[in-house]
Design a protein around this motif. Structure first.
Motif, mmCIF file in Angstrom:
data_model
loop_
_atom_site.group_PDB
_atom_site.id
_atom_site.type_symbol
_atom_site.label_atom_id
_atom_site.label_comp_id
_atom_site.label_asym_id
_atom_site.label_seq_id
_atom_site.Cartn_x
_atom_site.Cartn_y
_atom_site.Cartn_z
ATOM 1 N N LEU A 329 0.868 -1.192 0.000
ATOM 2 C CA LEU A 329 0.000 0.000 0.000
ATOM 3 C C LEU A 329 0.893 1.226 0.000
ATOM 4 O O LEU A 329 1.813 1.329 0.822
ATOM 5 C CB LEU A 329 -0.879 0.003 1.253
ATOM 6 N N VAL A 330 0.639 2.137 -0.938
ATOM 7 C CA VAL A 330 1.468 3.350 -0.977
ATOM 8 C C VAL A 330 0.590 4.586 -0.816
ATOM 9 O O VAL A 330 -0.513 4.655 -1.363
ATOM 10 C CB VAL A 330 2.312 3.472 -2.278
ATOM 11 N N THR A 331 1.099 5.534 -0.019
ATOM 12 C CA THR A 331 0.447 6.842 0.088
ATOM 13 C C THR A 331 1.293 7.822 -0.703
ATOM 14 O O THR A 331 2.500 7.938 -0.480
ATOM 15 C CB THR A 331 0.350 7.291 1.565
ATOM 16 N N LEU A 332 0.640 8.509 -1.635
ATOM 17 C CA LEU A 332 1.328 9.473 -2.493
ATOM 18 C C LEU A 332 1.154 10.842 -1.861
ATOM 19 O O LEU A 332 0.023 11.338 -1.780
ATOM 20 C CB LEU A 332 0.716 9.457 -3.891
ATOM 21 N N CYS A 333 2.247 11.446 -1.406
ATOM 22 C CA CYS A 333 2.108 12.734 -0.741
ATOM 23 C C CYS A 333 2.259 13.872 -1.764
ATOM 24 O O CYS A 333 3.364 14.312 -2.086
ATOM 25 C CB CYS A 333 3.096 12.888 0.408
ATOM 26 N N ILE A 334 1.094 14.311 -2.243
ATOM 27 C CA ILE A 334 1.038 15.387 -3.243
ATOM 28 C C ILE A 334 1.656 16.668 -2.663
ATOM 29 O O ILE A 334 2.408 17.379 -3.336
ATOM 30 C CB ILE A 334 -0.435 15.632 -3.650
ATOM 31 N N GLY A 335 1.345 16.929 -1.385
ATOM 32 C CA GLY A 335 1.868 18.139 -0.734
ATOM 33 C C GLY A 335 3.385 18.164 -0.738
ATOM 34 O O GLY A 335 4.002 19.228 -0.899
ATOM 35 N N ALA A 336 4.000 17.005 -0.560
ATOM 36 C CA ALA A 336 5.469 16.930 -0.547
ATOM 37 C C ALA A 336 6.024 17.020 -1.965
ATOM 38 O O ALA A 336 6.994 17.748 -2.225
ATOM 39 C CB ALA A 336 5.916 15.616 0.104
ATOM 40 N N ALA A 337 5.423 16.296 -2.903
ATOM 41 C CA ALA A 337 5.921 16.295 -4.288
ATOM 42 C C ALA A 337 5.868 17.705 -4.875
ATOM 43 O O ALA A 337 6.757 18.106 -5.630
ATOM 44 C CB ALA A 337 5.084 15.344 -5.140
ATOM 45 N N ASN A 338 4.833 18.450 -4.496
ATOM 46 C CA ASN A 338 4.682 19.811 -5.023
ATOM 47 C C ASN A 338 5.665 20.797 -4.412
ATOM 48 O O ASN A 338 5.720 21.950 -4.824
ATOM 49 C CB ASN A 338 3.240 20.294 -4.833
ATOM 50 N N ARG A 339 6.454 20.332 -3.432
ATOM 51 C CA ARG A 339 7.508 21.193 -2.873
ATOM 52 C C ARG A 339 8.873 20.550 -3.102
ATOM 53 O O ARG A 339 9.830 20.826 -2.384
ATOM 54 C CB ARG A 339 7.294 21.370 -1.362
ATOM 55 N N ASP A 340 8.966 19.672 -4.085
ATOM 56 C CA ASP A 340 10.229 18.943 -4.304
ATOM 57 C C ASP A 340 11.200 19.830 -5.093
ATOM 58 O O ASP A 340 10.913 20.209 -6.236
ATOM 59 C CB ASP A 340 9.922 17.660 -5.095
ATOM 60 N N PRO A 341 12.361 20.157 -4.504
ATOM 61 C CA PRO A 341 13.304 21.049 -5.206
ATOM 62 C C PRO A 341 13.857 20.427 -6.491
ATOM 63 O O PRO A 341 14.359 21.149 -7.353
ATOM 64 C CB PRO A 341 14.422 21.285 -4.180
ATOM 65 N N ALA A 342 13.743 19.111 -6.639
ATOM 66 C CA ALA A 342 14.218 18.491 -7.881
ATOM 67 C C ALA A 342 13.284 18.855 -9.045
ATOM 68 O O ALA A 342 13.666 18.733 -10.211
ATOM 69 C CB ALA A 342 14.279 16.970 -7.717
ATOM 70 N N GLN A 343 12.084 19.291 -8.739
ATOM 71 C CA GLN A 343 11.120 19.648 -9.794
ATOM 72 C C GLN A 343 10.839 21.149 -9.845
ATOM 73 O O GLN A 343 10.628 21.698 -10.916
ATOM 74 C CB GLN A 343 9.811 18.876 -9.561
ATOM 75 N N PHE A 344 10.837 21.798 -8.668
ATOM 76 C CA PHE A 344 10.437 23.212 -8.620
ATOM 77 C C PHE A 344 11.559 24.051 -8.020
ATOM 78 O O PHE A 344 12.041 23.745 -6.925
ATOM 79 C CB PHE A 344 9.179 23.390 -7.755
ATOM 80 N N GLU A 345 11.918 25.117 -8.740
ATOM 81 C CA GLU A 345 12.920 26.035 -8.209
ATOM 82 C C GLU A 345 12.315 26.768 -7.010
ATOM 83 O O GLU A 345 11.152 27.189 -7.069
ATOM 84 C CB GLU A 345 13.258 27.042 -9.310
ATOM 85 N N HIS A 346 13.059 26.948 -5.956
ATOM 86 C CA HIS A 346 12.581 27.620 -4.732
ATOM 87 C C HIS A 346 11.158 27.148 -4.378
ATOM 88 O O HIS A 346 10.199 27.924 -4.368
ATOM 89 C CB HIS A 346 12.579 29.145 -4.914
ATOM 90 N N PRO A 347 11.025 25.874 -4.078
ATOM 91 C CA PRO A 347 9.670 25.319 -3.913
ATOM 92 C C PRO A 347 8.889 25.902 -2.740
ATOM 93 O O PRO A 347 7.661 25.864 -2.756
ATOM 94 C CB PRO A 347 9.930 23.822 -3.686
ATOM 95 N N ASP A 348 9.610 26.446 -1.726
ATOM 96 C CA ASP A 348 8.874 26.973 -0.566
ATOM 97 C C ASP A 348 8.523 28.444 -0.726
ATOM 98 O O ASP A 348 8.092 29.088 0.242
ATOM 99 C CB ASP A 348 9.678 26.723 0.725
ATOM 100 N N VAL A 349 8.739 28.969 -1.930
ATOM 101 C CA VAL A 349 8.372 30.365 -2.204
ATOM 102 C C VAL A 349 7.092 30.376 -3.043
ATOM 103 O O VAL A 349 6.984 29.652 -4.038
ATOM 104 C CB VAL A 349 9.526 31.069 -2.967
ATOM 105 N N LEU A 350 6.140 31.203 -2.619
ATOM 106 C CA LEU A 350 4.920 31.397 -3.414
ATOM 107 C C LEU A 350 5.256 32.382 -4.535
ATOM 108 O O LEU A 350 5.554 33.548 -4.264
ATOM 109 C CB LEU A 350 3.810 31.967 -2.525
ATOM 110 N N ASP A 351 5.236 31.899 -5.767
ATOM 111 C CA ASP A 351 5.607 32.743 -6.911
ATOM 112 C C ASP A 351 4.440 32.690 -7.911
ATOM 113 O O ASP A 351 4.324 31.746 -8.695
ATOM 114 C CB ASP A 351 6.901 32.200 -7.532
ATOM 115 N N LEU A 352 3.597 33.724 -7.845
ATOM 116 C CA LEU A 352 2.345 33.668 -8.605
ATOM 117 C C LEU A 352 2.540 33.806 -10.108
ATOM 118 O O LEU A 352 1.598 33.663 -10.873
ATOM 119 C CB LEU A 352 1.360 34.720 -8.089
ATOM 120 N N ALA A 353 3.786 34.060 -10.519
ATOM 121 C CA ALA A 353 4.053 34.112 -11.968
ATOM 122 C C ALA A 353 4.874 32.888 -12.389
ATOM 123 O O ALA A 353 5.466 32.869 -13.469
ATOM 124 C CB ALA A 353 4.811 35.391 -12.305
ATOM 125 N N ARG A 354 4.903 31.860 -11.561
ATOM 126 C CA ARG A 354 5.708 30.663 -11.856
ATOM 127 C C ARG A 354 5.255 30.044 -13.186
ATOM 128 O O ARG A 354 4.075 29.801 -13.406
ATOM 129 C CB ARG A 354 5.530 29.647 -10.723
#
Ligand code: HEM
Length: 418
Positions: A329-354
């Motif tokens: 059984l796997v739980t997919l943590c969307i909240g974590a993946a969406n802050r993954d620095p391997a995918q998103f530059e400065h993931p903990d910054v809210l950048d509304l023009a990203r």
């Protein structure tokens, strides 16, 4: 949350026993997990995944990773319980062929044209809510605004009469709330009662719609009913339970998109100013659509309203270098993946023009959210028009978190418009 504390929670991470300080800000814990054990084995033997690439790999492989929840939910809810029947009959918790049949019927009523035709009514609704808020000088972001929008939009999708929409939100909160990793007896009872009451209500609505069909181009319920006579046969239980699911799916998720966004803007004043400058004094909403779409997608990435997804491996397989046995059984943590620095530059910054924001807030693959265009439209209209009307709104008290791991949002967020 301090890094040390986040590491401590990550080291003994257990979704069923989360400490109270986790809910306000789970992201440092997710970061610690991603760095130390991106496939974390939890005490119940299941895996918790936090890397973007691993989530995409699982979502992509629907042959191996099943969405069917009968194995997991039978012990959780008990054989014969209303919650078990509901959560194992809806399309989201099934594999093809049931999933494919139901999805096709729903998608036929969510075409670009059908969604565009919903926009004028949505604008009228949002403006009328803003008028009421202006008359009071403020109110509660969730109660008076965010939650009032999806209930009407989804109600329209199934053509639920206006005067009968009152109980929909409470039913939806109780039924989806029962998906939390740990359930109290009261939550379970409320969830079961809500499924029963919802079905009783829908039986009457469906019988009436069979006698008086609506326009299948727009009315999802009529499509689901008519599907029965065109070879896509749904049983009565499948029909009713999927209506319950559609009415629930677009509810709390969209409420939380709007509520989370308006709270986040308080915490990121520069981003709020940037959005206000973009919107301008006399907004040309058509011209603003691309900028508002970027902003809404960033809110979805940053504070994803649905933080967790689940799958079960049908065969032994490998994900991210870890061997998983058949039945894992796997739980997919969307909240974590969406802050993954391997995918998103400065993931903990809210950048509304990203740009190039390929977040997973709507999932990915064959089960990707069927309502994503509708949700984006609701987000654009609600957040944009709120800001244009009340550029100086302020929270008057600290907002109250929902305190749930799966659905991230606020219960209350009192504000004034000046
Ligand atoms: C911000 C709002 C929303 C978010 C964050 C969201 C999120 C999601 C996610 C993550 C999934 C995938 C679940 C999985 O793969 O296990 C999903 C599925 C689904 N959503 Fe949404 N949703 C939103 C709004 C809506 C709306 C407005 C509708 C209305 C029609 C809707 C209808 C559905 C349906 C029918 C599915 C099941 C699709 C399938 O299994 O093929 N959602 N949603």
């Amino acid at each position: 949350m301090a890094v040390e504390r986040a590491r401590e929670i990550a080291a003994s991470f257990d979704l069923r026993a989360l400490p109270p300080d986790f809910y306000a800000n789970p992201f440092p814990v997710y970061a610690a997990l991603r760095e130390s054990e991106p496939l974390k084995r939890m005490p119940d033997g299941s895996w918790f995944l936090t890397r973007y690439a691993d989530l995409v790999a699982v979502y992509r492989d629907a042959q191996v990773f099943s969405s069917d929840k009968k194995v997991e939910f039978t012990p959780k809810y008990g054989a014969g319980s209303p919650l078990l029947e509901h959560h194992t009959t809806s399309l989201v918790f099934n594999d093809p062929p049931l999933h494919t049949r139901v999805r096709k019927l729903i998608m036929g009523a969510l075409t670009r044209r059908a969604i565009a035709e919903m926009e004028p009514g949505l604008i009228l609704l949002v403006e009328s809510l803003l008028d009421a808020i202006e008359a009071k000088g403020g109110g509660d972001l969730v109660e008076d605004f965010a939650s009032a929008i999806p209930v009407e939009i989804i109600g329209n999708l199934l053509a639920v009469p206006h005067e009968e929409r009152g109980p929909l939100r409470a039913w939806s909160l109780a039924i989806l709330g029962a998906l939390e990793p740990r359930l109290t007896k009261e939550q379970e009872e409320l969830g079961n009662r809500s499924v029963r009451e919802f079905l009783d209500y829908l039986r009457v609505l469906v019988a009436d719609r069979r006698r008086n069909p609506g326009d299948p181009e727009h009315d999802v319920l009529t499509r689901l009913i008519q599907g029965e006579s065109t070879g896509e046969k749904l049983s009565e239980t499948e029909l009713l339970q999927n209506c319950v699911f559609i009415l629930n799916a677009g509810h709390e998720t969209t409420t939380n998109l709007i509520g989370n966004a308006l709270v986040a803007l308080e915490e990121w004043p520069q981003e709020k100013d940037r959005l206000l400058r973009t919107i301008g004094r006399q907004p040309d909403w058509d011209a603003l659509e691309p900028a508002m779409t970027l902003a809404v997608d960033e809110f979805l990435r940053f504070e994803s309203s649905n933080q967790l997804g689940n799958r079960r491996a049908l065969r032994a397989c490998e994900v991210g270098g870890v061997q998983l046995p058949a039945g894992a059984l796997v739980t997919l943590c969307i909240g974590a993946a969406n802050r993954d620095p391997a995918q998103f530059e400065h993931p903990d910054v809210l950048d509304l023009a990203r740009e190039n924001n390929r977040h997973l807030a709507f999932g990915f693959g064959i089960h990707q959210c069927a309502g994503l265009s509708l949700a984006r439209l609701e987000g654009r209209v609600a957040i944009g028009r709120f800001l244009a009307r009340f550029p100086h709104y302020r929270l008057t008290e600290a907002p109250t978190r929902g305190g749930r791991a799966r659905f991230r949002g606020f219960l209350e967020a009192p504000f004034s418009i000046v």
